[in-house]
Design a protein around this motif. Structure first.
Motif, PDB file in Angstrom:
ATOM      1  N   GLY A 161       0.805  -1.222   0.000  1.00  0.00           N
ATOM      2  CA  GLY A 161       0.000   0.000   0.000  1.00  0.00           C
ATOM      3  C   GLY A 161       0.832   1.263   0.000  1.00  0.00           C
ATOM      4  N   HIS A 162       2.129   1.161   0.301  1.00  0.00           N
ATOM      5  CA  HIS A 162       2.943   2.369   0.475  1.00  0.00           C
ATOM      6  C   HIS A 162       4.335   2.239  -0.089  1.00  0.00           C
ATOM      7  N   THR A 163       4.822   3.341  -0.584  1.00  0.00           N
ATOM      8  CA  THR A 163       6.247   3.436  -0.913  1.00  0.00           C
ATOM      9  C   THR A 163       6.631   4.857  -0.522  1.00  0.00           C
ATOM     10  N   HIS A 164       7.075   5.004   0.704  1.00  0.00           N
ATOM     11  CA  HIS A 164       7.308   6.333   1.281  1.00  0.00           C
ATOM     12  C   HIS A 164       8.709   6.436   1.853  1.00  0.00           C
ATOM     13  N   LEU A 165       9.295   7.614   1.696  1.00  0.00           N
ATOM     14  CA  LEU A 165      10.578   7.919   2.328  1.00  0.00           C
ATOM     15  C   LEU A 165      10.329   8.913   3.455  1.00  0.00           C
ATOM     16  N   TYR A 166      10.839   8.588   4.646  1.00  0.00           N
ATOM     17  CA  TYR A 166      10.672   9.479   5.794  1.00  0.00           C
ATOM     18  C   TYR A 166      12.025   9.809   6.410  1.00  0.00           C
ATOM     19  N   ASN A 180       7.757  13.285   5.820  1.00  0.00           N
ATOM     20  CA  ASN A 180       7.738  12.603   4.529  1.00  0.00           C
ATOM     21  C   ASN A 180       8.553  13.408   3.514  1.00  0.00           C
ATOM     22  N   VAL A 181       9.518  12.767   2.892  1.00  0.00           N
ATOM     23  CA  VAL A 181      10.364  13.483   1.925  1.00  0.00           C
ATOM     24  C   VAL A 181      10.293  12.859   0.527  1.00  0.00           C
ATOM     25  N   GLY A 182       9.449  11.853   0.360  1.00  0.00           N
ATOM     26  CA  GLY A 182       9.296  11.260  -0.962  1.00  0.00           C
ATOM     27  C   GLY A 182       8.281  10.140  -0.910  1.00  0.00           C
ATOM     28  N   LYS A 183       7.694   9.871  -2.069  1.00  0.00           N
ATOM     29  CA  LYS A 183       6.736   8.753  -2.115  1.00  0.00           C
ATOM     30  C   LYS A 183       6.463   8.406  -3.564  1.00  0.00           C
ATOM     31  N   THR A 184       5.779   7.309  -3.765  1.00  0.00           N
ATOM     32  CA  THR A 184       5.378   6.976  -5.118  1.00  0.00           C
ATOM     33  C   THR A 184       4.230   7.888  -5.514  1.00  0.00           C
ATOM     34  N   LEU A 185       4.248   8.291  -6.767  1.00  0.00           N
ATOM     35  CA  LEU A 185       3.171   9.158  -7.248  1.00  0.00           C
ATOM     36  C   LEU A 185       2.051   8.339  -7.874  1.00  0.00           C
ATOM     37  N   ASP A 186       2.257   7.039  -7.969  1.00  0.00           N
ATOM     38  CA  ASP A 186       1.184   6.203  -8.528  1.00  0.00           C
ATOM     39  C   ASP A 186       1.107   4.892  -7.732  1.00  0.00           C
ATOM     40  N   ASP A 187       1.512   3.771  -8.309  1.00  0.00           N
ATOM     41  CA  ASP A 187       1.407   2.488  -7.592  1.00  0.00           C
ATOM     42  C   ASP A 187       2.475   2.376  -6.509  1.00  0.00           C
ATOM     43  N   ALA A 188       2.145   1.669  -5.432  1.00  0.00           N
ATOM     44  CA  ALA A 188       3.179   1.276  -4.465  1.00  0.00           C
ATOM     45  C   ALA A 188       4.018   0.186  -5.133  1.00  0.00           C
ATOM     46  N   ASP A 247       5.719  19.999  -6.336  1.00  0.00           N
ATOM     47  CA  ASP A 247       6.415  20.566  -7.486  1.00  0.00           C
ATOM     48  C   ASP A 247       7.403  19.529  -8.017  1.00  0.00           C
ATOM     49  N   PRO A 248       7.255  19.093  -9.288  1.00  0.00           N
ATOM     50  CA  PRO A 248       8.180  18.065  -9.793  1.00  0.00           C
ATOM     51  C   PRO A 248       9.631  18.536  -9.814  1.00  0.00           C
ATOM     52  N   ASP A 249       9.841  19.853  -9.725  1.00  0.00           N
ATOM     53  CA  ASP A 249      11.219  20.371  -9.732  1.00  0.00           C
ATOM     54  C   ASP A 249      11.754  20.627  -8.326  1.00  0.00           C
ATOM     55  N   ASP A 250      10.962  20.318  -7.285  1.00  0.00           N
ATOM     56  CA  ASP A 250      11.397  20.572  -5.909  1.00  0.00           C
ATOM     57  C   ASP A 250      12.594  19.680  -5.574  1.00  0.00           C
ATOM     58  N   PRO A 251      13.769  20.270  -5.308  1.00  0.00           N
ATOM     59  CA  PRO A 251      14.945  19.433  -5.075  1.00  0.00           C
ATOM     60  C   PRO A 251      14.926  18.710  -3.726  1.00  0.00           C
ATOM     61  N   THR A 252      13.960  19.033  -2.841  1.00  0.00           N
ATOM     62  CA  THR A 252      13.917  18.340  -1.543  1.00  0.00           C
ATOM     63  C   THR A 252      12.882  17.220  -1.545  1.00  0.00           C
ATOM     64  N   ARG A 253      12.310  16.908  -2.713  1.00  0.00           N
ATOM     65  CA  ARG A 253      11.359  15.794  -2.810  1.00  0.00           C
ATOM     66  C   ARG A 253      12.021  14.642  -3.550  1.00  0.00           C
ATOM     67  N   PHE A 254      11.783  13.440  -3.112  1.00  0.00           N
ATOM     68  CA  PHE A 254      12.397  12.275  -3.737  1.00  0.00           C
ATOM     69  C   PHE A 254      11.293  11.278  -4.079  1.00  0.00           C
ATOM     70  N   ASP A 255      10.477  11.688  -5.048  1.00  0.00           N
ATOM     71  CA  ASP A 255       9.315  10.884  -5.403  1.00  0.00           C
ATOM     72  C   ASP A 255       9.688   9.778  -6.400  1.00  0.00           C
TER      73      ASP A 255
END
Ligand code: KG4
Ligand code: ZN
Length: 410
Positions: A161-166, A180-188, A247-255
């Protein structure tokens, strides 16, 4: 006087589990009843899950107490998963835990399932996850409490159910905070494993099967090039990013993204006219009883007879691409936030290639910690472990506690 005994109860998805854990570390029992009924349907059927939880909860709790040799009166608290998960499934565990806590006169502790997965690792490895002596920094100016020896840790929770970076930070009061600093944008990632497995004629949950079968194929790295979020930010992904104000360009997100890989497998199956062979395989595996069996070496051997080399290579290539995506996002985030240790948990953390690849990626730099395989998938010991710091801080849940199916962490 407190004996440090917490009874944990977990029922968020398709496992009914109860465990007795002492002091957040010592597992006295951890009983897990897995619902095999979903194998036929290629995924968890919520109504069936609730019914199975109802059937299993009392025997599972009794077995956990009996195995631990502990009576209700000796418990310090009852901890239960509040969410995220299936509403009806969560409700069974919560209603039971509330009644039990009330009847036995014990405090009730609500636990976030995702925090539970993180504690599945911490309870085993709390003394080894700190490996880098220099102080950590946060590129975005986030504060780190001065006395948090082992933090920040970077935690990848990767399940069905999840693919998250904390980022996990321990406060001076020993409470953990998460961001939370990243996650899947679609399927886990686990969902992608399960869907691709189903597409190839395998039972649910397909992840463990894919892991076992991938070892018999050769990964072709040209088959599934990296799914780049930025290139993919169109259609559903773009809409999701906009909805969540990311924001897809946010350098602090690791999606991350996994549905493109699943679609690529589907396309491969179609262009190579593999469907008749897949249908025949599914029939054969059902006939041989593998849709209602637990995975073991013997039935992997039986299943292998129904796989050709091309399909095994396809499985190996898919797994390789998923693993590389997970490792890349985790490595970038660990670097960016100056993490002092990495931990990987959730059902997919049982994957052998993922374990190897993570160890290799951080070798000589950071310690990567995993739960034991028994603690990787859903279980109640992790819930009881996550409840321990809350018990010490007297963070109790009200008698009106209800399920929160969309509960977030950080
Ligand atoms: O944490 P978990 O038990 O339940 C959720 O919270 O989702 O994770 C279950 C997921 C399923 O998608 C299952 O296929 C996947 O974990 N899984 C694996 C492996 N073992 C379990 N995926 C890949 N390789 C494995 N060895
Ligand atoms: Zn889980």
């Amino acid at each position: 006087m407190s004996s440090g005994l917490i009874l944990g109860i977990e029922s968020s998805c398709d496992e009914t589990s109860a465990a007795v854990v002492r002091g957040g570390r010592e597992v006295l029992s951890n009983v897990v009843a897995s619902q095999l009924v979903h194998a036929d349907y290629g995924g968890v059927v919520p109504e069936l899950a609730s019914r199975e939880h109802l059937r299993a909860i009392l025997p599972v709790v009794r077995a956990a107490l009996a195995q631990a040799g502990v009576g209700y009166a000796e418990l310090d608290a009852v901890a239960v998963t509040e969410g995220p998960g299936l509403a009806g499934a969560l409700l069974v565990g919560i209603a039971f835990a509330k009644a039990l806590a009330f009847g036995a006169g014990k405090p009730l502790i609500a636990v976030n399932h995702l925090e539970g997965h993180i504690h599945a690792v911490l309870m085993d490895t709390a003394s080894t996850v700190s490996s880098r002596p220099e102080s950590a920094h946060f590129a975005d100016g986030m504060e780190r409490p001065a006395s948090s020896e082992q933090s920040p840790l970077l935690a990848l929770v990767v399940s069905g159910g999840h693919t998250h970076l904390y980022l996990a930070i321990r406060t001076p009061r020993q409470i953990w905070l998460y961001r939370n600093v990243g996650k899947t944008l679609d399927d886990a990632a686990g969902e992608a494993f399960d869907k691709v497995a189903k597409l190839l004629g395998l039972p649910y949950p397909g992840g463990p099967w894919m892991d076992a079968l991938a070892a018999h194929g050769v990964a072709d790295t040209a088959l599934f090039p990296f799914t780049q979020i930025k290139q993919k930010a169109s259609g559903n992904t773009a809409a999701k990013l906009a909805r969540e104000r990311l924001d897809p360009d946010d350098p602090t997100r690791f999606d991350m993204s996994f549905s493109g890989l699943k679609t690529a497998v589907r396309r491969y199956v179609e262009t190579h006219a593999m469907q008749p062979a897949i249908a025949a395989r599914e029939q054969a595996l059902r006939r041989e009883g593998l849709y209602r069996a637990r995975l073991g070496e013997a039935n992997v051997g039986t299943a292998l007879q129904h796989f050709d080399a091309t399909t095994l290579d396809l499985i190996a290539s898919f797994q390789d691409a998923v693993v590389k995506n997970l490792v890349r996002a985790t490595a970038h985030a660990a670097e960016h936030f100056g993490a002092r240790g990495v931990l990987v948990s959730g059902g997919v953390s049982a994957n052998r290639q993922l374990r190897r690849a993570m160890q290799e990626a951080f070798a000589g730099r950071l310690t990567v910690a995993f739960p034991t395989v028994a603690l990787a998938t859903d279980n109640a010991a992790m819930i009881a472990a996550a409840a321990w710091p809350k018990f010490l801080a007297q963070e109790f849940a009200p008698e009106t506690l209800e399920p929160t199916p969309q509960l977030r962490l950080g």
